[in-house]
Design a protein around this motif. Structure first.
Motif, mmCIF file in Angstrom:
data_model
loop_
_atom_site.group_PDB
_atom_site.id
_atom_site.type_symbol
_atom_site.label_atom_id
_atom_site.label_comp_id
_atom_site.label_asym_id
_atom_site.label_seq_id
_atom_site.Cartn_x
_atom_site.Cartn_y
_atom_site.Cartn_z
ATOM 1 N N MET A 1 -49.921 7.497 46.080
ATOM 2 C CA MET A 1 -50.402 8.665 45.372
ATOM 3 C C MET A 1 -50.543 8.166 43.815
ATOM 4 N N SER A 2 -49.920 7.091 43.490
ATOM 5 C CA SER A 2 -50.042 6.930 42.082
ATOM 6 C C SER A 2 -51.520 5.902 42.041
ATOM 7 N N MET A 3 -51.988 5.991 40.787
ATOM 8 C CA MET A 3 -53.441 5.258 40.679
ATOM 9 C C MET A 3 -53.016 4.025 39.524
ATOM 10 N N THR A 4 -53.951 3.071 39.909
ATOM 11 C CA THR A 4 -53.639 1.850 39.139
ATOM 12 C C THR A 4 -54.821 2.087 37.868
ATOM 13 N N ILE A 5 -54.677 1.203 37.073
ATOM 14 C CA ILE A 5 -55.495 1.390 35.680
ATOM 15 C C ILE A 5 -56.982 1.352 36.194
ATOM 16 N N ASP A 6 -57.282 0.205 37.205
ATOM 17 C CA ASP A 6 -58.550 0.121 37.554
ATOM 18 C C ASP A 6 -59.236 1.354 38.289
ATOM 19 N N GLU A 7 -58.360 1.973 39.009
ATOM 20 C CA GLU A 7 -58.634 3.181 39.640
ATOM 21 C C GLU A 7 -58.837 4.357 38.827
ATOM 22 N N ILE A 8 -58.129 4.367 37.567
ATOM 23 C CA ILE A 8 -58.552 5.423 36.696
ATOM 24 C C ILE A 8 -59.777 5.064 35.987
ATOM 25 N N GLY A 9 -60.146 3.838 35.773
ATOM 26 C CA GLY A 9 -61.368 3.668 35.138
ATOM 27 C C GLY A 9 -62.514 4.161 36.124
ATOM 28 N N GLU A 10 -62.484 3.788 37.390
ATOM 29 C CA GLU A 10 -63.346 3.972 38.336
ATOM 30 C C GLU A 10 -63.426 5.667 38.559
ATOM 31 N N LEU A 11 -62.314 6.330 38.551
ATOM 32 C CA LEU A 11 -62.618 7.878 38.574
ATOM 33 C C LEU A 11 -63.058 8.335 37.457
ATOM 34 N N LEU A 12 -62.923 7.648 36.064
ATOM 35 C CA LEU A 12 -63.833 8.370 34.891
ATOM 36 C C LEU A 12 -65.143 7.995 35.097
ATOM 37 N N LEU A 13 -65.567 6.885 35.544
ATOM 38 C CA LEU A 13 -66.874 6.384 35.778
ATOM 39 C C LEU A 13 -67.510 7.373 36.953
ATOM 40 N N ARG A 14 -66.714 7.731 38.149
ATOM 41 C CA ARG A 14 -67.522 8.133 39.128
ATOM 42 C C ARG A 14 -67.652 9.802 38.842
ATOM 43 N N LYS A 15 -66.540 10.491 38.402
ATOM 44 C CA LYS A 15 -66.218 11.835 38.275
ATOM 45 C C LYS A 15 -66.794 12.191 36.892
ATOM 46 N N GLY A 16 -66.813 11.354 36.120
ATOM 47 C CA GLY A 16 -66.727 11.645 34.472
ATOM 48 C C GLY A 16 -68.269 12.100 34.151
ATOM 49 N N ALA A 17 -69.423 11.882 34.690
ATOM 50 C CA ALA A 17 -70.779 12.518 34.473
ATOM 51 C C ALA A 17 -70.695 14.042 34.675
ATOM 52 N N ALA A 18 -69.664 14.476 35.334
ATOM 53 C CA ALA A 18 -69.936 15.983 35.448
ATOM 54 C C ALA A 18 -69.887 16.614 34.081
ATOM 55 N N GLN A 19 -70.357 17.866 33.941
ATOM 56 C CA GLN A 19 -70.406 18.560 32.592
ATOM 57 C C GLN A 19 -68.815 18.975 32.522
ATOM 58 N N TYR A 20 -68.518 19.010 31.210
ATOM 59 C CA TYR A 20 -67.057 19.382 30.886
ATOM 60 C C TYR A 20 -66.983 21.080 30.749
ATOM 61 N N GLY A 21 -66.623 21.655 31.758
ATOM 62 C CA GLY A 21 -66.274 23.230 31.764
ATOM 63 C C GLY A 21 -67.521 23.691 31.165
ATOM 64 N N GLY A 22 -67.682 24.439 30.136
ATOM 65 C CA GLY A 22 -68.842 25.107 29.588
ATOM 66 C C GLY A 22 -69.217 24.584 28.294
ATOM 67 N N LEU A 83 -50.519 14.236 36.582
ATOM 68 C CA LEU A 83 -48.998 13.711 36.509
ATOM 69 C C LEU A 83 -48.430 12.939 37.563
ATOM 70 N N PRO A 84 -48.474 13.434 38.789
ATOM 71 C CA PRO A 84 -47.867 12.556 39.918
ATOM 72 C C PRO A 84 -48.863 11.384 40.233
ATOM 73 N N PHE A 85 -50.117 11.306 39.929
ATOM 74 C CA PHE A 85 -51.008 10.092 39.920
ATOM 75 C C PHE A 85 -50.614 9.084 38.859
ATOM 76 N N LEU A 86 -50.280 9.522 37.612
ATOM 77 C CA LEU A 86 -49.906 8.750 36.688
ATOM 78 C C LEU A 86 -48.601 8.299 36.436
ATOM 79 N N ARG A 87 -47.702 8.898 36.893
ATOM 80 C CA ARG A 87 -46.336 8.409 37.003
ATOM 81 C C ARG A 87 -45.586 7.168 37.104
ATOM 82 N N ALA A 88 -46.114 6.380 37.802
ATOM 83 C CA ALA A 88 -45.778 5.090 38.197
ATOM 84 C C ALA A 88 -46.166 4.147 37.115
ATOM 85 N N THR A 89 -47.662 4.461 36.579
ATOM 86 C CA THR A 89 -48.113 3.704 35.839
ATOM 87 C C THR A 89 -47.926 3.844 34.173
#
Length: 191
Positions: A1-22, A83-89
């Motif tokens: 369940m935990s994410m590595t630094i590289d996985e965090i960066g990939e998630l930010l790139l992959r899903k980060g293009a979405a609009q931030y709420g309103g 938090l559960p994805f980041l706790r081990a990192t």
């Protein structure tokens, strides 16, 4: 369940293009602006990392706002989802400001009468879904947390990090900062 630094960066790139709420920026733009504001203010690397990652829960959940369907608006509790994805990192100096950044908004609404007027319409809407301003007892309890001050500063950067076209360092710059504060880099990985 935990994410590595590289996985965090990939998630930010992959899903980060979405609009931030309103808001008029993307999730990634908001995260980079928030981290940049923290860095420019001279914050510690853990607080800057928390600023970058504070809304990661939105991307992990797959939604970019705090509402459920139009029929049932609700708080998505994004401050807890990551938090559960980041706790081990990362340690508590990164995780606790993330966990507390919504409570910091509720606290600021209680102690600073002008603060509510500075919030964007989307933040005012989410504030209501998140329980509104703290009462006096809730505010006092919040401030007893050793990470409350960092969360309040993070909240202020969060509120300012909504400027279309703002220039920031690259995601790569901040991924390297994440590496500096990771538990793995410090030899404290939880096994």
């Amino acid at each position: 369940m935990s994410m590595t630094i590289d996985e965090i960066g990939e998630l930010l790139l992959r899903k980060g293009a979405a609009q931030y709420g309103g808001e008029p920026v993307s999730q990634l733009d908001h995260a980079l602006q928030c981290a940049h504001l923290a860095e420019a203010a001279g914050e510690s690397t853990p607080t800057m990392a928390a600023a970058l990652l504070h809304d990661l829960g939105h991307m992990l959940r797959g939604k970019d706002d705090d509402a459920g369907g139009a029929e049932t608006p609700r708080d998505d509790l994004h401050q807890y989802i990551a938090l559960p994805f980041l706790r081990a990192t990362f340690g508590d100096d990164v995780l606790e400001p993330i966990r507390l950044h919504v409570d910091a908004k509720r606290y600021l609404c209680r102690v600073d009468p002008a603060y509510l007027d500075t919030l964007s319409p989307a933040s005012v809407r989410s504030l209501q879904l998140q329980g509104g301003a703290f009462d006096e007892e809730q505010a006092a309890r919040f401030m007893k947390n050793p990470h409350a001050q960092a969360a309040v500063r993070l909240r202020r950067y969060d509120d300012l990090a909504k400027v279309p076209g703002a220039r920031t360092p690259s995601l790569g710059h901040y991924v390297e900062q994440l590496r500096k504060v990771s538990l793995i880099a410090a030899g404290k990985a939880i096994t």
